[in-house]
Design a protein around this motif. Structure first.
Motif, mmCIF file in Angstrom:
data_model
loop_
_atom_site.group_PDB
_atom_site.id
_atom_site.type_symbol
_atom_site.label_atom_id
_atom_site.label_comp_id
_atom_site.label_asym_id
_atom_site.label_seq_id
_atom_site.Cartn_x
_atom_site.Cartn_y
_atom_site.Cartn_z
ATOM 1 N N UNK A 26 0.839 -1.197 0.000
ATOM 2 C CA UNK A 26 0.000 0.000 0.000
ATOM 3 C C UNK A 26 0.867 1.236 0.000
ATOM 4 N N UNK A 27 0.432 2.262 0.692
ATOM 5 C CA UNK A 27 1.161 3.531 0.716
ATOM 6 C C UNK A 27 2.467 3.418 1.492
ATOM 7 N N UNK A 28 2.538 2.487 2.416
ATOM 8 C CA UNK A 28 3.664 2.373 3.345
ATOM 9 C C UNK A 28 3.708 3.640 4.193
ATOM 10 N N UNK A 29 4.855 4.196 4.457
ATOM 11 C CA UNK A 29 4.910 5.322 5.395
ATOM 12 C C UNK A 29 5.258 6.637 4.707
ATOM 13 N N UNK A 30 5.078 6.691 3.388
ATOM 14 C CA UNK A 30 5.509 7.886 2.666
ATOM 15 C C UNK A 30 4.379 8.494 1.839
ATOM 16 N N UNK A 31 4.348 9.815 1.807
ATOM 17 C CA UNK A 31 3.319 10.516 1.053
ATOM 18 C C UNK A 31 2.093 10.857 1.879
ATOM 19 N N UNK A 32 2.166 10.651 3.202
ATOM 20 C CA UNK A 32 0.978 10.848 4.026
ATOM 21 C C UNK A 32 0.603 12.315 4.215
ATOM 22 N N UNK A 33 1.546 13.225 4.060
ATOM 23 C CA UNK A 33 1.176 14.644 4.137
ATOM 24 C C UNK A 33 0.181 14.971 3.034
ATOM 25 N N UNK A 76 22.306 -5.182 -5.970
ATOM 26 C CA UNK A 76 21.886 -3.972 -5.246
ATOM 27 C C UNK A 76 20.419 -4.111 -4.886
ATOM 28 N N UNK A 77 19.996 -3.320 -3.894
ATOM 29 C CA UNK A 77 18.595 -3.309 -3.470
ATOM 30 C C UNK A 77 18.201 -1.881 -3.133
ATOM 31 N N UNK A 78 17.091 -1.429 -3.690
ATOM 32 C CA UNK A 78 16.590 -0.076 -3.436
ATOM 33 C C UNK A 78 15.214 -0.163 -2.790
ATOM 34 N N UNK A 79 15.108 0.330 -1.556
ATOM 35 C CA UNK A 79 13.829 0.385 -0.855
ATOM 36 C C UNK A 79 13.126 1.650 -1.327
ATOM 37 N N UNK A 80 11.930 1.515 -1.903
ATOM 38 C CA UNK A 80 11.245 2.664 -2.489
ATOM 39 C C UNK A 80 10.432 3.366 -1.406
ATOM 40 N N UNK A 81 11.052 4.368 -0.801
ATOM 41 C CA UNK A 81 10.448 5.113 0.308
ATOM 42 C C UNK A 81 10.179 6.549 -0.144
ATOM 43 N N UNK A 82 10.440 7.534 0.702
ATOM 44 C CA UNK A 82 10.224 8.927 0.330
ATOM 45 C C UNK A 82 11.042 9.301 -0.893
ATOM 46 N N UNK A 83 10.389 9.928 -1.874
ATOM 47 C CA UNK A 83 11.064 10.253 -3.125
ATOM 48 C C UNK A 83 10.707 9.276 -4.222
ATOM 49 N N UNK A 84 10.056 8.171 -3.843
ATOM 50 C CA UNK A 84 9.566 7.212 -4.813
ATOM 51 C C UNK A 84 10.644 6.552 -5.644
ATOM 52 N N UNK A 85 10.206 5.947 -6.734
ATOM 53 C CA UNK A 85 11.101 5.225 -7.629
ATOM 54 C C UNK A 85 12.137 6.152 -8.247
ATOM 55 N N UNK A 86 11.737 7.385 -8.544
ATOM 56 C CA UNK A 86 12.623 8.306 -9.261
ATOM 57 C C UNK A 86 13.837 8.730 -8.445
ATOM 58 N N UNK A 87 13.692 8.805 -7.127
ATOM 59 C CA UNK A 87 14.806 9.269 -6.303
ATOM 60 C C UNK A 87 15.542 8.140 -5.585
ATOM 61 N N UNK A 88 14.849 7.048 -5.277
ATOM 62 C CA UNK A 88 15.497 5.991 -4.502
ATOM 63 C C UNK A 88 16.338 5.039 -5.339
ATOM 64 N N UNK A 117 3.544 11.575 -9.107
ATOM 65 C CA UNK A 117 3.151 10.386 -8.340
ATOM 66 C C UNK A 117 4.372 9.528 -8.041
ATOM 67 N N UNK A 118 5.237 9.366 -9.037
ATOM 68 C CA UNK A 118 6.392 8.480 -8.903
ATOM 69 C C UNK A 118 7.473 9.064 -7.995
ATOM 70 N N UNK A 119 7.410 10.368 -7.730
ATOM 71 C CA UNK A 119 8.378 10.942 -6.798
ATOM 72 C C UNK A 119 7.769 11.152 -5.403
ATOM 73 N N UNK A 120 6.478 10.801 -5.260
ATOM 74 C CA UNK A 120 5.790 10.979 -3.984
ATOM 75 C C UNK A 120 5.459 9.650 -3.320
ATOM 76 N N UNK A 121 4.946 8.690 -4.110
ATOM 77 C CA UNK A 121 4.511 7.395 -3.594
ATOM 78 C C UNK A 121 5.341 6.261 -4.192
ATOM 79 N N UNK A 122 5.229 5.089 -3.566
ATOM 80 C CA UNK A 122 5.903 3.920 -4.160
ATOM 81 C C UNK A 122 5.149 3.414 -5.386
ATOM 82 N N UNK A 123 3.875 3.791 -5.519
ATOM 83 C CA UNK A 123 3.052 3.465 -6.689
ATOM 84 C C UNK A 123 3.003 1.967 -6.993
ATOM 85 N N UNK A 124 3.064 1.162 -5.935
ATOM 86 C CA UNK A 124 2.897 -0.280 -6.095
ATOM 87 C C UNK A 124 4.167 -1.088 -6.081
ATOM 88 N N UNK A 125 5.326 -0.427 -6.172
ATOM 89 C CA UNK A 125 6.608 -1.131 -6.133
ATOM 90 C C UNK A 125 7.347 -0.701 -4.868
#
Length: 252
Positions: free
Chosen positions: A70-77, A141-153, A193-201
């Motif tokens: 789901x949303x996890x812990x990012x984008x709640x603001x 490598x492993x990237x946890x998709x948190x704040x900043x979404x896929x584009x930043x993580x 959206x991709x820089x705010x939420x994990x958007x499913x990944x």
């Protein structure tokens, strides 16, 4: 309440193969009132130097996406603002079945409220990483998709000479929950959206091209999918410009 919190922490430790070795509580009635509480914790791990990530990556190496819960812990603001300003009768809306607002994908979530879906616990990814870490050179490598979404993580785990090419059909359209949030925000652009939420990944694993098929088989219970590859970077650029969402990606 305290017992529920400890039980939740213990469950998380069990899922991640960790031991809960200590903890303490402090009552501060001048700060926390009623049902308010705060919790903080950390994990300590150890590994051999040869297991450290990231490892050497090459063009053609494969990106494997593991779904989020789901949303996890990012984008709640943004989520809270949307709920406050865009939903009429907010409290009633939050208690309604989530299926009243969007298609609920998982069968076990069919009768859950909107609030339950929005606050679904963050999925833990220690187990799928451990599955591949046990193999000699498959996980790079492993990237946890948190704040900043896929584009930043994702760029944070890549060397400067490599970019990520994401196969657009593997991430778009977004899962129904994120489509609903996007429409609630007035059709927020996909890039935002991709820089705010994990958007499913929720997690992206980089594996050597030669090991990709085997890795997907080993990860089967975690619903993995091949979402892209690494490609040579032609110039230095910002982190977001190093993730390219393309209609066509050729997997080796």
């Amino acid at each position: 309440r305290c017992a529920d919190v400890v039980a939740g922490v213990a469950l998380g430790c069990k899922e991640s193969g960790c031991a809960l070795v200590g903890g303490e509580t402090a009552e501060m009635p001048g700060v926390y009132k009623g049902d308010d509480y705060d919790i903080a914790g950390f994990c300590v791990g150890a590994l051999r130097r040869k297991q450290l990530l990231p490892k050497k990556m090459n063009p053609g190496d494969v990106l494997i996406g593991i779904p989020s819960s789901g949303i996890h812990a990012n984008g709640f603001s943004l989520v809270r603002k949307l709920i406050d300003t865009r939903l009429s009768e907010k409290q009633n809306a939050l208690s309604k079945p989530a299926s009243s607002f969007f298609q609920v994908q998982a069968k076990q979530n069919e009768n859950k409220s909107l609030a339950d879906i929005l606050l679904a616990p963050t999925k833990l990814y220690a187990a799928p990483i451990a599955v591949l870490s046990s193999s000699s050179d498959s996980l790079l490598a492993a990237a946890h998709i948190t704040g900043g979404g896929l584009l930043e993580n994702l760029p944070r785990v890549l060397p400067d000479n490599l970019n990520a090419h994401i196969h657009k059909p593997t991430i778009l359209p977004f899962p129904p929950l994120f489509q609903w949030l996007q429409s609630l925000a007035g059709e927020l652009p996909d890039k935002d959206m991709l820089r705010t939420f994990n958007c499913g990944i929720g997690l992206v694993l980089v594996v050597a091209a030669a090991h990709a098929d085997t890795a997907l088989i080993k990860l089967k219970q975690y619903q993995p999918k091949r979402i892209g590859i690494l490609a040579t970077s032609s110039s230095s650029s910002s982190s977001e410009e190093r993730v390219h969402i393309l209609d066509d990606v050729t997997f080796q």
